[in-house]
Design a protein around this motif. Structure first.
Motif, mmCIF file in Angstrom:
data_model
loop_
_atom_site.group_PDB
_atom_site.id
_atom_site.type_symbol
_atom_site.label_atom_id
_atom_site.label_comp_id
_atom_site.label_asym_id
_atom_site.label_seq_id
_atom_site.Cartn_x
_atom_site.Cartn_y
_atom_site.Cartn_z
ATOM 1 N N LEU A 152 0.831 -1.193 0.000
ATOM 2 C CA LEU A 152 0.000 0.000 0.000
ATOM 3 C C LEU A 152 0.872 1.253 0.000
ATOM 4 N N PRO A 153 0.367 2.344 -0.512
ATOM 5 C CA PRO A 153 1.145 3.589 -0.493
ATOM 6 C C PRO A 153 1.318 4.119 0.928
ATOM 7 N N HIS A 154 2.261 5.015 1.075
ATOM 8 C CA HIS A 154 2.508 5.616 2.379
ATOM 9 C C HIS A 154 1.304 6.444 2.815
ATOM 10 N N PRO A 155 0.873 6.322 4.046
ATOM 11 C CA PRO A 155 -0.248 7.153 4.514
ATOM 12 C C PRO A 155 0.184 8.603 4.655
ATOM 13 N N PRO A 156 -0.763 9.524 4.655
ATOM 14 C CA PRO A 156 -0.398 10.948 4.818
ATOM 15 C C PRO A 156 0.168 11.210 6.208
ATOM 16 N N LYS A 157 0.944 12.266 6.310
ATOM 17 C CA LYS A 157 1.571 12.623 7.576
ATOM 18 C C LYS A 157 0.516 13.006 8.606
ATOM 19 N N GLY A 385 -4.535 4.175 12.193
ATOM 20 C CA GLY A 385 -3.885 3.929 13.463
ATOM 21 C C GLY A 385 -2.706 4.855 13.722
ATOM 22 N N GLN A 386 -2.381 5.000 14.990
ATOM 23 C CA GLN A 386 -1.251 5.812 15.413
ATOM 24 C C GLN A 386 -0.268 4.898 16.146
ATOM 25 N N PRO A 387 0.785 4.417 15.485
ATOM 26 C CA PRO A 387 1.676 3.418 16.096
ATOM 27 C C PRO A 387 2.367 3.898 17.360
ATOM 28 N N TRP A 388 2.490 5.199 17.568
ATOM 29 C CA TRP A 388 3.191 5.692 18.746
ATOM 30 C C TRP A 388 2.283 5.759 19.977
ATOM 31 N N MET A 389 0.996 5.486 19.790
ATOM 32 C CA MET A 389 0.037 5.555 20.881
ATOM 33 C C MET A 389 -0.149 4.175 21.508
ATOM 34 N N PRO A 390 -0.842 4.095 22.668
ATOM 35 C CA PRO A 390 -1.115 2.793 23.283
ATOM 36 C C PRO A 390 -1.928 1.894 22.355
ATOM 37 N N ARG A 391 -2.141 0.670 22.789
ATOM 38 C CA ARG A 391 -2.728 -0.344 21.936
ATOM 39 C C ARG A 391 -4.124 0.021 21.408
ATOM 40 N N PRO A 392 -5.030 0.628 22.187
ATOM 41 C CA PRO A 392 -6.356 0.941 21.630
ATOM 42 C C PRO A 392 -6.321 1.851 20.408
ATOM 43 N N LEU A 393 -5.304 2.680 20.269
ATOM 44 C CA LEU A 393 -5.199 3.594 19.131
ATOM 45 C C LEU A 393 -4.080 3.226 18.179
ATOM 46 N N LYS A 394 -3.494 2.078 18.344
ATOM 47 C CA LYS A 394 -2.315 1.711 17.564
ATOM 48 C C LYS A 394 -2.679 1.219 16.175
ATOM 49 N N PHE A 395 -3.822 0.576 16.026
ATOM 50 C CA PHE A 395 -4.189 -0.047 14.761
ATOM 51 C C PHE A 395 -5.372 0.697 14.142
ATOM 52 N N ASP A 396 -5.590 0.435 12.839
ATOM 53 C CA ASP A 396 -6.716 1.035 12.130
ATOM 54 C C ASP A 396 -8.033 0.472 12.668
ATOM 55 N N LYS A 397 -9.082 1.299 12.573
ATOM 56 C CA LYS A 397 -10.389 0.841 13.026
ATOM 57 C C LYS A 397 -11.470 1.522 12.190
ATOM 58 N N LEU A 398 -12.622 0.854 12.123
ATOM 59 C CA LEU A 398 -13.778 1.332 11.383
ATOM 60 C C LEU A 398 -14.824 1.818 12.388
ATOM 61 N N VAL A 399 -15.282 3.056 12.208
ATOM 62 C CA VAL A 399 -16.215 3.664 13.157
ATOM 63 C C VAL A 399 -17.355 4.318 12.376
ATOM 64 N N ASN A 400 -18.364 4.793 13.134
ATOM 65 C CA ASN A 400 -19.495 5.565 12.606
ATOM 66 C C ASN A 400 -20.208 4.830 11.463
#
Length: 430
Positions: A152-157, A385-400
């Motif tokens: 996959l391409p690099h995600p935006p900053k 996801g934000q890899p530098w954050m704890p596990r609940p926010l580390k991976f991608d997720k689908l919401v709303n």
């Protein structure tokens, strides 16, 4: 140029200023002409300077004279489709920066920011059993339940970590995930065939090419594109706007972009043909276009840019249908030609409805074409996801999750059915 001892000596000082000075003063090496020994000159020996000699190369010819791999490129002006008058080219990657306003100026169209009344009354009128469960399974299949591991391409900053070095992920591409979700929603919509037997007359054509053109201000705008899917029916769609709306469009004033021409974003070419290819045969059943479906390849556009691309595609496609049906010189159509356009961009659905009334795009007077653009339907949101954050926010997720967005898609799919013609939402299809 050679690296001399003096040049190497300048490397001791790593300052850029000193290095530039040494390179400017001692970085050049002058190659003096070679001295020929006098005994060779006395003998009359011929001395050849090899620095001025060019090797004699034999021209290679392919073993097969008509091998296309070694064919010479024909200059554009010598090709059979060369025209002295250039034409504008519209492709799926041409971005109209003014959005729907610019597209309506080219199409000589009056814009309505809503669904047509005949489609709006179908929203929520038909109930789908297990709708939420089927939509969730379709979303998971398009986003997670797939064995593809493409790079996959690099995600935006991310604004919180602008210097974070992202690692390349492997998974499902946006194009394939959109196509999987599209097929799932089409399958859900077609499941109402037990209640509406006319759906048996619908046909899906995949990767349909078409070639069309329109004359804007006496200059052609050509378009050659491949539709991801075309939904056909046994009869054409009824006009979205009645005679009163068509007559009232005469008083509508087309917006102006002066001093910028609306064709500013198009490229020009002298190699083109003026053709009207709708992409399928005209005889037999299933030859009436119903809905154009596309998945955009550009993901950084705004909503108005996507909708402008939909309007241009509908204009070009209906122009080809009009010329095939009424003749090459048709200007004011004897009867309108209507098509629907659906664009699915991973989780967002764009709807556009186009009614072609005239092909006289040289002036802004007279009757206008009609365009309806519905609100954007967001089926779900994907949070990166934000890899530098704890596990609940580390991976991608689908919401709303918003299952009501599918109701708009279903209404567009069921539009034009004989079982639903003349019925309103108040009757509840009883």
């Amino acid at each position: 140029m050679r690296l001399t001892f003096c040049l190497y000596a300048g490397m001791r000082d790593v300052t850029v200023r000193n290095w530039n000075r040494v390179w400017r003063n001692r970085g050049k090496f002058y190659d003096y002409p070679a001295k020929i020994p006098q005994p060779l000159l006395d003998r009359g020996t011929e001395v050849v300077d090899m620095s001025n000699q060019k090797p004699q190369l034999q021209q290679w010819t392919p073993p097969v004279s008509d091998d296309p791999r070694w064919a010479k490129m024909i200059p554009p002006e010598e090709q059979p489709d060369w025209k002295d008058e250039p034409a504008f080219v519209h492709k799926d990657d041409v971005r109209l920066f003014e959005g729907v306003k610019q597209a309506c100026l080219i199409a000589k169209a009056q814009h309505f920011d809503s669904f047509p009344p005949c489609v709006d009354q179908l929203i929520g009128a038909v109930e789908t059993s297990d709708r939420d469960l089927l939509l969730q399974r379709g979303i998971m299949q398009s986003q997670v339940w797939n064995t593809d591991q493409d790079k996959l391409p690099h995600p935006p900053k991310h604004p919180r970590k602008p210097i974070w070095k992202w690692k390349r992920k492997h998974g499902i591409t946006r194009l394939k995930s959109s196509l999987i979700l599209l097929r799932n929603m089409l399958r859900m919509s077609h499941s109402h065939i037990t209640d509406f037997p006319s759906l048996n007359l619908r046909k899906q054509i995949v990767d349909l090419p078409f070639y069309s053109y329109v004359m804007y201000k006496d200059k052609p705008i050509i378009m050659r594109e491949t539709l991801d899917m075309l939904l056909t029916s046994d009869q054409m769609l009824a006009p979205f706007g009645d005679e009163s709306i068509i007559d009232a469009s005469v008083m509508h004033k087309i917006p102006d972009m002066w001093p910028v021409f609306p064709t500013v974003d198009f490229l020009e070419t002298n190699n083109y043909e003026l053709c009207n290819e709708a992409g399928f045969r005209r005889e037999g059943q299933f030859t009436s276009p119903h809905t154009l479906i596309q998945v955009p390849r550009k993901t950084h556009w705004e909503t108005q840019n996507y909708q402008a691309s939909q309007v241009m595609t509908c204009l070009q496609y209906t122009a080809a249908l009009a010329r095939n049906k009424f003749g090459e010189d048709v200007r004011i159509l004897p009867e309108p030609i209507c098509v629907q356009h659906v664009m699915l961009e991973e989780s967002r659905i764009f709807f556009t409805f186009f009614q072609l009334n005239t092909l006289d795009l040289s002036s802004d007077t007279g009757i206008k074409n009609l365009v309806w653009t519905g609100p954007v339907s967001q089926l779900f949101e994907k949070v990166m996801g934000q890899p530098w954050m704890p596990r609940p926010l580390k991976f991608d997720k689908l919401v709303n999750f918003n299952p009501a967005a599918y109701e708009n898609f279903l209404a567009v799919y069921l539009s034009g059915l004989p079982e639903l013609s003349g019925k309103s939402r108040a009757e509840d299809l009883s």
